[in-house]
Design an enzyme around this catalytic site. Structure first.
Site, short mmCIF file in Angstrom:
data_model
loop_
_atom_site.label_atom_id
_atom_site.label_comp_id
_atom_site.label_asym_id
_atom_site.label_seq_id
_atom_site.Cartn_x
_atom_site.Cartn_y
_atom_site.Cartn_z
N HIS A 271 0.88 5.35 1.12
CA HIS A 271 0.22 6.39 1.92
C HIS A 271 0.23 7.71 1.14
CE1 HIS A 271 0.58 4.20 5.88
NE2 HIS A 271 1.55 3.60 5.21
N HIS B 252 0.85 -1.20 0.00
CA HIS B 252 0.00 0.00 0.00
C HIS B 252 0.88 1.24 0.00
CE1 HIS B 252 0.77 -1.22 4.16
NE2 HIS B 252 0.78 0.08 4.45
P1 5GP Z 1 2.07 0.64 7.26
O1 5GP Z 1 2.54 0.93 8.66
O2 5GP Z 1 1.97 -0.84 7.02
O3 5GP Z 1 2.83 1.36 6.18
O4 5GP Z 1 0.60 1.25 7.18
C1 5GP Z 1 -0.52 0.56 7.57
C2 5GP Z 1 -1.62 1.59 7.75
O5 5GP Z 1 -2.86 0.94 7.71
C3 5GP Z 1 -1.55 2.35 9.08
O6 5GP Z 1 -1.46 3.74 8.82
C4 5GP Z 1 -2.85 1.96 9.78
O7 5GP Z 1 -3.41 3.04 10.47
C5 5GP Z 1 -3.73 1.52 8.63
N1 5GP Z 1 -4.71 0.49 8.94
C6 5GP Z 1 -4.45 -0.68 9.60
N2 5GP Z 1 -5.58 -1.42 9.65
C7 5GP Z 1 -6.55 -0.71 9.01
C8 5GP Z 1 -7.93 -0.97 8.74
O8 5GP Z 1 -8.51 -2.00 9.11
N3 5GP Z 1 -8.60 0.00 8.05
C9 5GP Z 1 -8.00 1.15 7.62
N4 5GP Z 1 -8.76 2.04 6.95
N5 5GP Z 1 -6.71 1.42 7.87
C10 5GP Z 1 -5.99 0.50 8.55
#
Ligand code: 5GP
Ligand code: ZN
Length: 138
Positions: A103, A101
């Protein structure tokens, strides 16, 4: 391919409801549950890849375009002054959800620094060696 036990597979494919800001054949873009700023959006491919290093070329070639499109809309809708496009690969890099993903985060003049690191001095000989070492693996 979709992975049944992957939360982002389930969200991206509409099995779990989300606040979707954009969707096409390959991606769903949703508001982050714990946003760094209001409007913080995640660009999620519908197909499962653990991270960018494991994704196929087609998804990689499209994902940044979608992130830029979302950023453009977000800038207009939320009057943002700038946009961070951030992507984490692996736990050590801050990845908490093992489904690729990107951001997209709205930024405002004078707001708190978010994407930051300490800058170190570099040694030209060492830089040359490191560049050669990486280049040999690409
Ligand atoms: P990472 O740390 O893997 O780059 O980002 C994961 C992101 O996913 C985090 O910013 C977290 O807040 C978001 N996130 C985790 N679980 C969920 C979810 O169930 N729904 C949504 N909308 N965001 C999520
Ligand atoms: Zn997945």
């Amino acid at each position: 391919m979709k992975k049944d036990d992957c939360i982002f597979c389930r969200i991206a494919n509409g099995e779990i409801p989300s606040n979707t800001v954009y969707e096409d054949e390959d991606f769903r873009c949703i508001l982050d549950l714990s946003p760094a700023a209001k409007g913080h959006t995640l660009v999620i491919p519908k197909e499962h890849f653990q991270d960018a290093l494991n994704a196929d070329d087609e998804v990689l070639s499209k994902i940044f375009k979608v992130a830029a499109k979302v950023g453009e809309g977000m800038k207009k809708a939320l009057n943002a002054d700038g946009i961070n496009i951030v992507q984490n690969n692996g736990e050590a890099a801050g990845q908490t959800v093992p489904h690729l993903h990107v951001h997209v985060i709205p930024r405002y003049n004078g707001d708190e620094k978010m994407v930051t690191w300490t800058q170190h001095e570099s040694d030209s000989e060492e830089q040359k060696r490191i560049a050669e070492k990486i280049a040999a693996m690409i």
